[in-house]
Design an enzyme around this catalytic site. Structure first.
Site, short mmCIF file in Angstrom:
data_model
loop_
_atom_site.label_atom_id
_atom_site.label_comp_id
_atom_site.label_asym_id
_atom_site.label_seq_id
_atom_site.Cartn_x
_atom_site.Cartn_y
_atom_site.Cartn_z
N HIS A 71 0.84 -1.20 0.00
CA HIS A 71 0.00 0.00 0.00
C HIS A 71 0.88 1.25 0.00
O HIS A 71 0.60 2.22 -0.70
CB HIS A 71 -0.87 0.05 1.26
CG HIS A 71 -1.90 -1.04 1.35
ND1 HIS A 71 -2.01 -1.86 2.45
CD2 HIS A 71 -2.89 -1.41 0.50
CE1 HIS A 71 -3.02 -2.70 2.27
NE2 HIS A 71 -3.57 -2.46 1.10
N LYS B 214 -16.34 -6.62 5.81
CA LYS B 214 -15.12 -7.34 6.20
C LYS B 214 -15.06 -7.35 7.72
O LYS B 214 -15.24 -6.32 8.37
CB LYS B 214 -13.88 -6.65 5.65
CG LYS B 214 -13.65 -6.91 4.18
CD LYS B 214 -12.22 -6.56 3.77
CE LYS B 214 -11.93 -7.06 2.38
NZ LYS B 214 -10.55 -6.77 1.95
N ARG C 208 -2.23 -5.40 -8.59
CA ARG C 208 -1.17 -6.37 -8.32
C ARG C 208 -1.19 -7.42 -9.43
O ARG C 208 -0.96 -7.11 -10.57
CB ARG C 208 -1.38 -6.99 -6.93
CG ARG C 208 -1.19 -5.98 -5.80
CD ARG C 208 -1.75 -6.51 -4.51
NE ARG C 208 -3.18 -6.73 -4.65
CZ ARG C 208 -3.94 -7.43 -3.82
NH1 ARG C 208 -3.39 -7.98 -2.78
NH2 ARG C 208 -5.23 -7.57 -4.02
N SER D 130 -3.12 -7.82 2.88
CA SER D 130 -3.25 -7.68 4.33
C SER D 130 -3.59 -9.01 4.98
O SER D 130 -3.08 -9.33 6.06
CB SER D 130 -4.33 -6.65 4.67
OG SER D 130 -3.99 -5.41 4.13
N1 COA Z 1 -0.45 -3.88 -1.72
C1 COA Z 1 -0.82 -4.81 -0.86
N2 COA Z 1 -2.09 -5.24 -0.71
C2 COA Z 1 -3.00 -4.68 -1.50
C3 COA Z 1 -2.70 -3.69 -2.44
C4 COA Z 1 -1.35 -3.29 -2.54
N3 COA Z 1 -0.96 -2.37 -3.42
N4 COA Z 1 -3.82 -3.35 -3.08
C5 COA Z 1 -4.80 -4.08 -2.55
N5 COA Z 1 -4.31 -4.88 -1.61
C6 COA Z 1 -5.05 -5.89 -0.83
C7 COA Z 1 -5.54 -5.43 0.49
O1 COA Z 1 -4.55 -5.60 1.48
C8 COA Z 1 -6.71 -6.37 0.71
O2 COA Z 1 -6.21 -7.58 1.19
P1 COA Z 1 -7.09 -8.59 2.04
O3 COA Z 1 -8.40 -8.78 1.35
O4 COA Z 1 -6.24 -9.78 2.05
O5 COA Z 1 -7.26 -7.99 3.40
C9 COA Z 1 -7.25 -6.60 -0.70
O6 COA Z 1 -6.21 -6.24 -1.58
C10 COA Z 1 -8.47 -5.81 -1.04
O7 COA Z 1 -8.25 -4.46 -0.74
P2 COA Z 1 -9.28 -3.63 0.14
O8 COA Z 1 -8.62 -2.34 0.41
O9 COA Z 1 -9.80 -4.38 1.29
O10 COA Z 1 -10.55 -3.52 -0.72
P3 COA Z 1 -11.03 -3.19 -2.12
O11 COA Z 1 -9.97 -3.10 -3.14
O12 COA Z 1 -12.08 -4.19 -2.31
O13 COA Z 1 -11.68 -1.73 -2.02
C11 COA Z 1 -12.73 0.17 -1.07
C12 COA Z 1 -11.85 -1.04 -0.83
C13 COA Z 1 -12.80 0.92 0.19
C14 COA Z 1 -12.09 1.02 -2.15
C15 COA Z 1 -14.12 -0.31 -1.59
O14 COA Z 1 -14.60 -1.33 -0.76
C16 COA Z 1 -15.11 0.85 -1.56
O15 COA Z 1 -15.13 1.66 -2.47
N6 COA Z 1 -15.94 0.93 -0.50
C17 COA Z 1 -16.92 1.97 -0.30
C18 COA Z 1 -18.32 1.52 -0.73
C19 COA Z 1 -18.54 1.78 -2.18
O16 COA Z 1 -18.35 2.87 -2.70
N7 COA Z 1 -18.99 0.72 -2.87
C20 COA Z 1 -19.24 0.76 -4.29
C21 COA Z 1 -18.00 0.40 -5.04
S1 COA Z 1 -18.37 0.18 -6.74
#
Ligand code: COA
Length: 159
Positions: A17, A41, A90, A128
């Site tokens: 991250h 989550k 990734r 994570s």
């Molecule tokens: N390096 C390491 N790990 C990474 C990474 C990076 N560069 N990029 C992503 N990851 C990992 C995270 O650690 C996480 O791992 P885990 O699932 O093993 O814990 C996984 O990728 C997913 O990332 P995360 O941040 O949990 O979620 P996401 O990519 O699904 O998106 C939000 C998170 C907050 C952006 C998304 O849920 C959101 O927009 N939420 C708000 C509600 C919303 O607007 N919904 C409509 C969306 S269309």
């Protein structure tokens, strides 16, 4: 003045991250790390702790701050006056999911654009949950997270 959000659950923040955040900070004038409540989550760390861990991790990066949010990402982006969202890509497996989210976010708010930064090879398979699993089994995580995150994980699993 271009402001970007780097959103995620950050449970906890990893060096993968931080790679995305610091590279976004090289491009945008201001970067806000948006730490999601993520009700679906079952997070190890509560929101305030995840935000505090991110704040500590980014404290030496100029123009980077961290805040928690609940609700739709695009609403939060507009509220923050940040019309750019930066996400890390990734392995190829991230692509379809990210493509879906970016497309939906664009439908919700056409003024919010999503940008992607490719992870370098050493962070391609980092997540994570992998870090949490390693920490829960006393594995060596120092290469994957900042020292204060390693300490927080050790404390969480020592209980
Ligand atoms: N390096 C390491 N790990 C990474 C990474 C990076 N560069 N990029 C992503 N990851 C990992 C995270 O650690 C996480 O791992 P885990 O699932 O093993 O814990 C996984 O990728 C997913 O990332 P995360 O941040 O949990 O979620 P996401 O990519 O699904 O998106 C939000 C998170 C907050 C952006 C998304 O849920 C959101 O927009 N939420 C708000 C509600 C919303 O607007 N919904 C409509 C969306 S269309």
């Amino acid at each position: 003045m271009k402001k970007a959000l780097v959103p995620g659950t950050f449970d906890p923040i990893t060096n993968g991250h931080l790679d995305v955040i610091s590279r976004a900070a090289n491009i945008f004038d201001e970067v806000v790390v948006a730490v999601a409540m993520s009700k679906k989550k079952n997070t190890l760390f509560p929101l305030d702790k995840r935000v505090a861990l991110v704040q500590e991790a980014v404290k030496d990066l100029p123009h980077v701050t961290a805040v928690g949010f609940d609700g739709l990402l695009t609403d939060f982006a507009v509220e923050q006056n940040a019309h750019c969202v930066v996400k890390g890509l990734r392995a190829i497996t991230d692509f379809e999911y990210e493509f879906q989210m970016a497309a939906m976010n664009w439908q919700l708010h056409r003024s919010v654009e999503t940008f992607f930064i490719m992870s370098p090879p050493q962070y391609m398979y980092l997540s994570s949950s992998i870090v949490r699993e390693l920490a829960s089994m006393n594995g060596d995580i120092h290469k994957f997270v900042p020292a204060h995150v390693e300490a927080a994980l050790k404390a969480a699993y020592a209980q």
